[in-house]
Scaffold this motif. Structure first.
Motif, PDB file in Angstrom:
ATOM      1  N   GLU A  68       0.550  -0.855   0.012  1.00  9.15           N
ATOM      2  CA  GLU A  68       0.333  -0.381  -0.007  1.00  9.15           C
ATOM      3  C   GLU A  68       0.813   0.913  -0.066  1.00  9.15           C
ATOM      4  OE1 GLU A  68      -3.881   1.914   2.449  1.00  9.15           O
ATOM      5  OE2 GLU A  68      -2.627   0.594   3.268  1.00  9.15           O
ATOM      6  N   THR A  69       1.689   1.469   1.394  1.00  9.62           N
ATOM      7  CA  THR A  69       2.637   2.526   0.754  1.00  9.62           C
ATOM      8  C   THR A  69       3.514   3.110  -0.260  1.00  9.62           C
ATOM      9  OG1 THR A  69       3.361   2.353   3.515  1.00  9.62           O
ATOM     10  CG2 THR A  69       5.072   3.090   2.131  1.00  9.62           C
ATOM     11  N   GLN A  70       3.706   1.857  -0.946  1.00  9.42           N
ATOM     12  CA  GLN A  70       4.696   1.381  -2.382  1.00  9.42           C
ATOM     13  C   GLN A  70       3.247   1.940  -3.326  1.00  9.42           C
ATOM     14  OE1 GLN A  70       7.999   2.268  -2.422  1.00  9.42           O
ATOM     15  NE2 GLN A  70       8.302   1.746  -0.174  1.00  9.42           N
ATOM     16  N   GLY A  71       1.791   2.446  -3.001  1.00  8.31           N
ATOM     17  CA  GLY A  71       1.478   2.391  -4.278  1.00  8.31           C
ATOM     18  C   GLY A  71       0.701   0.958  -4.927  1.00  8.31           C
ATOM     19  N   PHE A  72       1.058  -0.164  -5.024  1.00  7.71           N
ATOM     20  CA  PHE A  72       0.971  -1.367  -5.920  1.00  7.71           C
ATOM     21  C   PHE A  72      -1.103  -1.743  -5.245  1.00  7.71           C
ATOM     22  CE2 PHE A  72       5.618  -1.870  -5.784  1.00  7.71           C
ATOM     23  CZ  PHE A  72       5.194  -1.842  -7.317  1.00  7.71           C
ATOM     24  N   ILE A  73      -1.396  -1.591  -4.618  1.00  9.19           N
ATOM     25  CA  ILE A  73      -2.025  -1.665  -3.697  1.00  9.19           C
ATOM     26  C   ILE A  73      -3.158  -0.441  -3.249  1.00  9.19           C
ATOM     27  CG2 ILE A  73      -1.769  -4.426  -3.529  1.00  9.19           C
ATOM     28  CD1 ILE A  73      -2.124  -4.224  -0.543  1.00  9.19           C
TER      29      ILE A  73
END
Length: 116
Positions: A68-73
């Motif tokens: 989530e933090t890395q923008g994948f989910i």
């Protein structure tokens, strides 16, 4: 080596920092597997836990937060007062499908027929 050769030889190393970080992130234990399972659409926490035998609750929670933090989910919560939470891939996360499928194809080719 002249200065032109030096600058050309150091340039790929600079561009590889992002590649290296990405490979390290995707290759982190369970991260690729979580992405693989989310390629079929949004899932609740317990669904992921059931589909990924051997992953601990602690690690699943940790990896979901990192993704989530890395923008994948995206972590989607339903109406206030309910505890329904779903995880789904973002557009960036969905872009990994070709990579994940290439890995699955490679694994099947090299003798691991149990991969779905």
């Amino acid at each position: 080596m002249d200065s032109k050769e030096t600058s050309q030889s150091s340039s790929p190393q600079n561009s590889c920092d992002t590649f290296h970080s990405t490979i390290e992130f995707i290759g982190k234990r369970w991260t690729g597997v979580i992405i693989y399972h989310l390629l079929n659409g949004p899932k609740r926490y317990f669904e992921l836990a059931e589909e990924i035998p051997g992953i601990s609750d602690r690690l699943l929670t940790e990896r979901l937060r990192e993704l989530e933090t890395q923008g994948f989910i995206l972590k989607k919560t339903s109406a206030p007062g309910t505890r329904k939470v779903e995880y789904e891939l973002t557009d960036m996360g969905k872009e990994t499908e070709e990579i994940i499928q290439a890995i699955v194809k490679w694994v099947k080719k090299h003798g691991c027929a149990s991969v779905e």
